[in-house]
Design an enzyme around this catalytic site. Structure first.
Site, mmCIF file in Angstrom:
data_model
loop_
_atom_site.group_PDB
_atom_site.id
_atom_site.type_symbol
_atom_site.label_atom_id
_atom_site.label_comp_id
_atom_site.label_asym_id
_atom_site.label_seq_id
_atom_site.Cartn_x
_atom_site.Cartn_y
_atom_site.Cartn_z
ATOM 1 C CD GLU A 104 30.592 50.630 37.398
ATOM 2 O OE1 GLU A 104 30.929 49.921 36.458
ATOM 3 O OE2 GLU A 104 31.282 50.823 38.422
ATOM 4 C CG ASP A 146 37.528 53.436 36.356
ATOM 5 O OD1 ASP A 146 37.064 54.310 35.580
ATOM 6 O OD2 ASP A 146 37.824 52.287 35.994
ATOM 7 C CB ILE A 154 45.518 45.335 38.670
ATOM 8 C CG1 ILE A 154 44.750 44.740 37.476
ATOM 9 C CG2 ILE A 154 45.486 46.852 38.611
ATOM 10 C CD1 ILE A 154 43.259 45.012 37.488
ATOM 11 N N GLY A 188 38.907 52.010 33.278
ATOM 12 C CA GLY A 188 40.253 51.546 33.615
ATOM 13 C C GLY A 188 40.783 50.483 32.666
ATOM 14 C CG ASP A 233 46.235 39.709 48.694
ATOM 15 O OD1 ASP A 233 45.653 38.717 49.177
ATOM 16 O OD2 ASP A 233 46.238 39.969 47.474
ATOM 17 C CG HIS A 271 33.973 50.060 35.137
ATOM 18 N ND1 HIS A 271 33.189 49.253 35.923
ATOM 19 C CD2 HIS A 271 35.101 49.338 34.894
ATOM 20 C CE1 HIS A 271 33.793 48.103 36.137
ATOM 21 N NE2 HIS A 271 34.966 48.129 35.519
ATOM 22 N NE ARG A 292 33.858 44.301 38.941
ATOM 23 C CZ ARG A 292 34.736 44.461 37.945
ATOM 24 N NH1 ARG A 292 35.449 45.575 37.873
ATOM 25 N NH2 ARG A 292 34.899 43.538 37.038
HETATM 26 P P1 NAD Z 1 43.661 39.333 40.827
HETATM 27 O O1 NAD Z 1 42.718 38.203 41.018
HETATM 28 O O2 NAD Z 1 44.927 39.128 40.077
HETATM 29 O O3 NAD Z 1 44.050 39.950 42.265
HETATM 30 C C1 NAD Z 1 43.127 40.176 43.277
HETATM 31 C C2 NAD Z 1 43.877 40.104 44.598
HETATM 32 O O4 NAD Z 1 42.984 40.456 45.646
HETATM 33 C C3 NAD Z 1 44.397 38.687 44.916
HETATM 34 O O5 NAD Z 1 45.782 38.713 45.189
HETATM 35 C C4 NAD Z 1 43.589 38.276 46.130
HETATM 36 O O6 NAD Z 1 44.337 37.478 47.026
HETATM 37 C C5 NAD Z 1 43.265 39.633 46.745
HETATM 38 N N1 NAD Z 1 42.157 39.580 47.679
HETATM 39 C C6 NAD Z 1 41.099 38.718 47.704
HETATM 40 N N2 NAD Z 1 40.313 38.992 48.759
HETATM 41 C C7 NAD Z 1 40.903 40.021 49.424
HETATM 42 C C8 NAD Z 1 40.561 40.730 50.619
HETATM 43 N N3 NAD Z 1 39.494 40.418 51.348
HETATM 44 N N4 NAD Z 1 41.370 41.734 50.999
HETATM 45 C C9 NAD Z 1 42.494 42.052 50.270
HETATM 46 N N5 NAD Z 1 42.875 41.391 49.163
HETATM 47 C C10 NAD Z 1 42.077 40.403 48.743
HETATM 48 O O7 NAD Z 1 42.779 40.495 40.186
HETATM 49 P P2 NAD Z 1 43.295 41.715 39.301
HETATM 50 O O8 NAD Z 1 43.344 41.285 37.880
HETATM 51 O O9 NAD Z 1 44.471 42.350 39.945
HETATM 52 O O10 NAD Z 1 42.023 42.680 39.424
HETATM 53 C C11 NAD Z 1 41.664 43.284 40.655
HETATM 54 C C12 NAD Z 1 40.269 43.841 40.533
HETATM 55 O O11 NAD Z 1 40.254 44.912 39.579
HETATM 56 C C13 NAD Z 1 39.273 42.826 39.931
HETATM 57 O O12 NAD Z 1 38.719 42.014 40.907
HETATM 58 C C14 NAD Z 1 38.234 43.705 39.300
HETATM 59 O O13 NAD Z 1 37.212 43.911 40.238
HETATM 60 C C15 NAD Z 1 38.958 45.026 39.058
HETATM 61 N N6 NAD Z 1 39.048 45.388 37.623
HETATM 62 C C16 NAD Z 1 38.652 46.631 37.270
HETATM 63 C C17 NAD Z 1 38.749 47.047 35.953
HETATM 64 C C18 NAD Z 1 38.353 48.438 35.542
HETATM 65 O O14 NAD Z 1 38.121 48.664 34.350
HETATM 66 N N7 NAD Z 1 38.304 49.375 36.463
HETATM 67 C C19 NAD Z 1 39.234 46.167 34.988
HETATM 68 C C20 NAD Z 1 39.640 44.899 35.381
HETATM 69 C C21 NAD Z 1 39.544 44.512 36.711
#
Ligand code: NAD
Length: 326
Positions: free
Chosen positions: A266, A261, A156, A287, A176, A285, A237
């Site tokens: 929640e 969001d 994302i 997104g 990251d 939520h 989250r």
């Molecule tokens: P992803 O797994 O592709 O990317 C997550 C990134 O976070 C990874 O690169 C990982 O290395 C990094 N990470 C892990 N621990 C970390 C830390 N302590 N500090 C900094 N970075 C760290 O996930 P994504 O698909 O990009 O999604 C990201 C988040 O978005 C998901 O975990 C989910 O919680 C959230 N999400 C929200 C919605 C919504 O509707 N709002 C929808 C989908 C996902």
């Protein structure tokens, strides 16, 4: 009679035609159930060849009673409603659906950011209340030349990074710990420690998963490091941000505003303190959602099942050890 029976354990979408179309390709009929207890799941899925689930509890008992199930597919990423060890022990493939929302969540993060920068929600409220105050007590700053900080640089965040390239930002900073700096620099961003990102960013957007190490990673101390003009966006989250610290930072002008969001808890309680504040833009939520992403979610959850029933691997496998044994 169809060759296979696929049970959808619990409902929530307006139509199940996408699943029916996918599964018809492998001669599977779709049976819609409305289970809320594990007993109901057990009963509905006893003779199913495949199961698709949303939130119904697919626990060890229900799995134990499945006579011929080969695959359980979950709508979405999280599979905490499925007992994975029980499914694995029984040789049932567990699959989930990922990557169907990258465009939507990154759009949403950008929409929240722009709403905060341009103060869209508060101005909307003012206009409706009969106020017309172009000058403004609330300053608006130009986006070009500002610094964006991305916490987490996964799917994302990278999609969002691609989208902000037209804004003439001065810099994009990334924190990251799991992505090496050599992968971040060629994308046009700079890998930094969290404190530097918090210190230097005008906009901070959170895209890390919820884990033990990310819970409340943004708390009182972190807000103290941010600029008073900073804007925080959280579409990851809720529990990544300490809710009391967020409220205090917004109320006391430690940061300018926030686009939120996701919440802890929640959905937020009726008396959630953020509701009092004018400098926060809130969504529910949402997104992940668009008509296209929802369709993709339904199709991909069903495709996982169709693939396994036709002897192939699912698109996204949660317990690959089962496939290795087959
Ligand atoms: P992803 O797994 O592709 O990317 C997550 C990134 O976070 C990874 O690169 C990982 O290395 C990094 N990470 C892990 N621990 C970390 C830390 N302590 N500090 C900094 N970075 C760290 O996930 P994504 O698909 O990009 O999604 C990201 C988040 O978005 C998901 O975990 C989910 O919680 C959230 N999400 C929200 C919605 C919504 O509707 N709002 C929808 C989908 C996902």
């Amino acid at each position: 009679m169809a060759k296979f029976k696929v049970v959808i354990t619990d409902l929530g979408y307006q139509s199940y035609q996408p699943e029916k179309d996918e599964l018809a390709k492998v001669d599977a009929e779709v049976v819609l159930a409305e289970c809320s207890t594990e007993q109901e799941v057990a009963q509905a899925c006893k003779d199913a060849d495949g199961v698709i689930t949303r939130a119904a509890p697919v626990g060890a008992d229900a799995i134990g009673q499945m006579e011929k199930c080969r695959v359980i597919s979950r709508y979405g990423v999280g599979v905490d409603n499925v007992d994975i060890p029980a499914a694995t022990a029984k040789g049932i493939v567990v699959a989930n659906v990922r990557d169907y929302y990258n465009e939507e969540v990154s759009d949403h993060a950008l929409a929240l950011l722009l709403a905060c920068v341009r103060r869209i929600s508060s101005r909307d409220r003012q206009v409706r209340a009969g106020m017309w105050d172009i000058g403004a007590k609330e300053p608006i700053y130009r986006i070009a030349g500002k610094t964006l900080g991305l916490i987490g640089y996964g799917a994302i965040a990278r999609t969002l990074h691609r989208k902000v390239k037209g804004f003439n930002l001065a810099e994009v900073l990334v924190y990251d710990p799991y992505v090496p700096a050599e992968q971040i620099a060629p994308a046009g961003a700079k890998s930094v420690e969290l404190d530097e990102l918090l210190n230097r960013s005008d906009y901070i957007s959170i895209h890390a998963p919820l884990t033990d190490s990310t819970r409340h990673m943004i708390g009182e101390k972190q807000f103290e490091m941010m600029k008073p003009t900073a804007i925080l966006v959280n579409t990851s989250r809720g529990p990544l941000v300490d809710p009391d610290a967020l409220y205090n930072a917004l109320k006391n002008g430690q940061i300018a505003s926030a686009g939120i969001d996701v919440y802890e808890p929640e959905p937020p309680q009726k008396d959630c303190k953020l509701f009092e504040l004018d400098n926060v833009v809130l969504t529910d939520h949402a997104g992940w959602y668009s008509e296209e992403s929802q369709l993709a979610l339904q199709q991909l959850a069903a495709r996982n099942v169709a693939l396994v029933l036709s002897g192939r691997e699912p698109l996204y496998c949660v317990n690959p050890e089962v496939i290795k044994k087959q």
